[in-house]
Design a protein around this motif. Structure first.
Motif, PDB file in Angstrom:
ATOM      1  N   PHE A  73      46.207  23.529  31.329  1.00  0.00           N
ATOM      2  CA  PHE A  73      45.236  24.139  32.391  1.00  0.00           C
ATOM      3  C   PHE A  73      44.995  25.602  31.871  1.00  0.00           C
ATOM      4  O   PHE A  73      45.130  26.419  32.042  1.00  0.00           O
ATOM      5  CB  PHE A  73      45.690  24.355  33.394  1.00  0.00           C
ATOM      6  N   LEU A  74      43.342  25.553  32.356  1.00  0.00           N
ATOM      7  CA  LEU A  74      42.851  27.042  31.371  1.00  0.00           C
ATOM      8  C   LEU A  74      42.785  27.571  33.104  1.00  0.00           C
ATOM      9  O   LEU A  74      41.705  27.136  33.688  1.00  0.00           O
ATOM     10  CB  LEU A  74      41.466  27.036  30.599  1.00  0.00           C
ATOM     11  N   MET A  75      43.441  28.549  32.558  1.00  0.00           N
ATOM     12  CA  MET A  75      42.847  29.349  34.211  1.00  0.00           C
ATOM     13  C   MET A  75      42.001  30.618  34.519  1.00  0.00           C
ATOM     14  O   MET A  75      42.500  31.009  33.625  1.00  0.00           O
ATOM     15  CB  MET A  75      44.563  29.231  34.854  1.00  0.00           C
ATOM     16  N   ASN A  76      41.616  30.936  35.481  1.00  0.00           N
ATOM     17  CA  ASN A  76      41.428  32.409  35.463  1.00  0.00           C
ATOM     18  C   ASN A  76      41.858  32.864  36.889  1.00  0.00           C
ATOM     19  O   ASN A  76      42.175  32.292  38.102  1.00  0.00           O
ATOM     20  CB  ASN A  76      39.756  32.964  36.258  1.00  0.00           C
ATOM     21  N   ILE A  77      41.387  34.464  36.920  1.00  0.00           N
ATOM     22  CA  ILE A  77      42.476  35.210  37.761  1.00  0.00           C
ATOM     23  C   ILE A  77      44.216  34.673  38.697  1.00  0.00           C
ATOM     24  O   ILE A  77      43.836  34.379  39.050  1.00  0.00           O
ATOM     25  CB  ILE A  77      41.420  35.240  39.133  1.00  0.00           C
TER      26      ILE A  77
ATOM     27  N   ASN B 163      43.119  36.082  32.694  1.00  0.00           N
ATOM     28  CA  ASN B 163      43.250  34.161  32.223  1.00  0.00           C
ATOM     29  C   ASN B 163      44.396  33.725  32.083  1.00  0.00           C
ATOM     30  O   ASN B 163      45.179  34.855  31.584  1.00  0.00           O
ATOM     31  CB  ASN B 163      42.718  34.401  30.983  1.00  0.00           C
ATOM     32  N   ALA B 164      44.849  32.677  31.926  1.00  0.00           N
ATOM     33  CA  ALA B 164      46.308  32.306  31.286  1.00  0.00           C
ATOM     34  C   ALA B 164      45.346  30.656  30.782  1.00  0.00           C
ATOM     35  O   ALA B 164      44.756  29.408  31.179  1.00  0.00           O
ATOM     36  CB  ALA B 164      46.888  31.938  32.356  1.00  0.00           C
ATOM     37  N   ILE B 165      46.657  30.015  29.786  1.00  0.00           N
ATOM     38  CA  ILE B 165      46.739  28.996  29.510  1.00  0.00           C
ATOM     39  C   ILE B 165      48.208  28.334  29.606  1.00  0.00           C
ATOM     40  O   ILE B 165      48.836  28.713  29.473  1.00  0.00           O
ATOM     41  CB  ILE B 165      46.519  28.707  28.183  1.00  0.00           C
ATOM     42  N   TYR B 166      48.163  28.237  30.863  1.00  0.00           N
ATOM     43  CA  TYR B 166      49.674  26.977  31.355  1.00  0.00           C
ATOM     44  C   TYR B 166      49.815  25.250  30.847  1.00  0.00           C
ATOM     45  O   TYR B 166      48.892  24.391  31.137  1.00  0.00           O
ATOM     46  CB  TYR B 166      49.280  27.146  32.913  1.00  0.00           C
TER      47      TYR B 166
END
Length: 195
Positions: free
Chosen positions: A87-91, A110-113
């Motif tokens: 998942f490419l995540m924001n905030i 951001n994060a990549i999970y």
């Protein structure tokens, strides 16, 4: 006197008339665009919906490993990768509760999970908090398989007694040991102390 009265009534009627026309044109008039323009607008709106259809809002994951460590990660929005493993995540905000009840908090833009390995790459204005320690950076890699958090790119490590500017910090999730490093061995870690 009668002329003034007629003049005032005419002015009031004119004001009401123009107000009604303005109100009608602004709020009630039906838009009569040519059909080709309406069709083009509908196509553009459908394309925007397709782009946003993969977007998920208020995303939340939690997991627990065999050693009873818990991991919670939340974001305002995210998009699933094509292979459905990331998942490419924001905030983003995350919380780790280690088996000894120690808590670590992580915040980033951001994060990549990875939902298979739970590896997470936090990036963009990263803040990690552990007890009285706060670490600011641009990137934090969290790897549960190696029990390691690697923090790098413009790192500032702060606690009650000191500030440390460095290239990289490694935090062992098991032992809670913190290793402060410079990428270039000829450069030195910059420490400011309150002692």
């Amino acid at each position: 006197m009668i002329n003034n009265r007629i003049l005032i009534q005419f002015a009031i009627l004119s004001l009401i008339f123009f107000s009604v026309i303005i109100f009608y044109n602004k709020y009630l008039k039906v838009n009569k665009e040519p059909p080709s323009q309406i069709k083009n607008k509908d196509i553009k709106n459908q394309n925007l919906l397709k782009k946003d259809s993969n977007l998920i809002y208020n995303l939340s994951y939690n997991s627990k490993d065999i050693e009873n460590n818990q991991y919670f990660i939340n974001s305002n929005s995210g998009v699933m990768s094509e292979n459905n493993s990331e998942f490419l995540m924001n905030i983003v905000n995350a919380k780790i509760i280690l088996n000894d009840k120690t808590e670590i908090f992580i915040y980033s833009d951001n994060a990549i999970y990875n939902n298979m390995t739970y590896k997470t790459k936090f990036y963009g204005n990263v803040v990690a908090k552990y007890e009285v320690n706060t670490i600011y950076s641009q990137v934090l890699d969290l790897n549960f398989e190696e029990n390691l958090a690697t923090i790098y790119d413009d790192v500032l490590f702060k606690n009650l007694d000191s500030k440390i500017k460095t290239d990289k910090v490694e935090f062992d999730l098991k032992t809670k040991n913190i290793l402060v490093l410079m990428n270039d061995k000829s450069k030195k870690v910059n420490i400011t102390s309150n002692f």
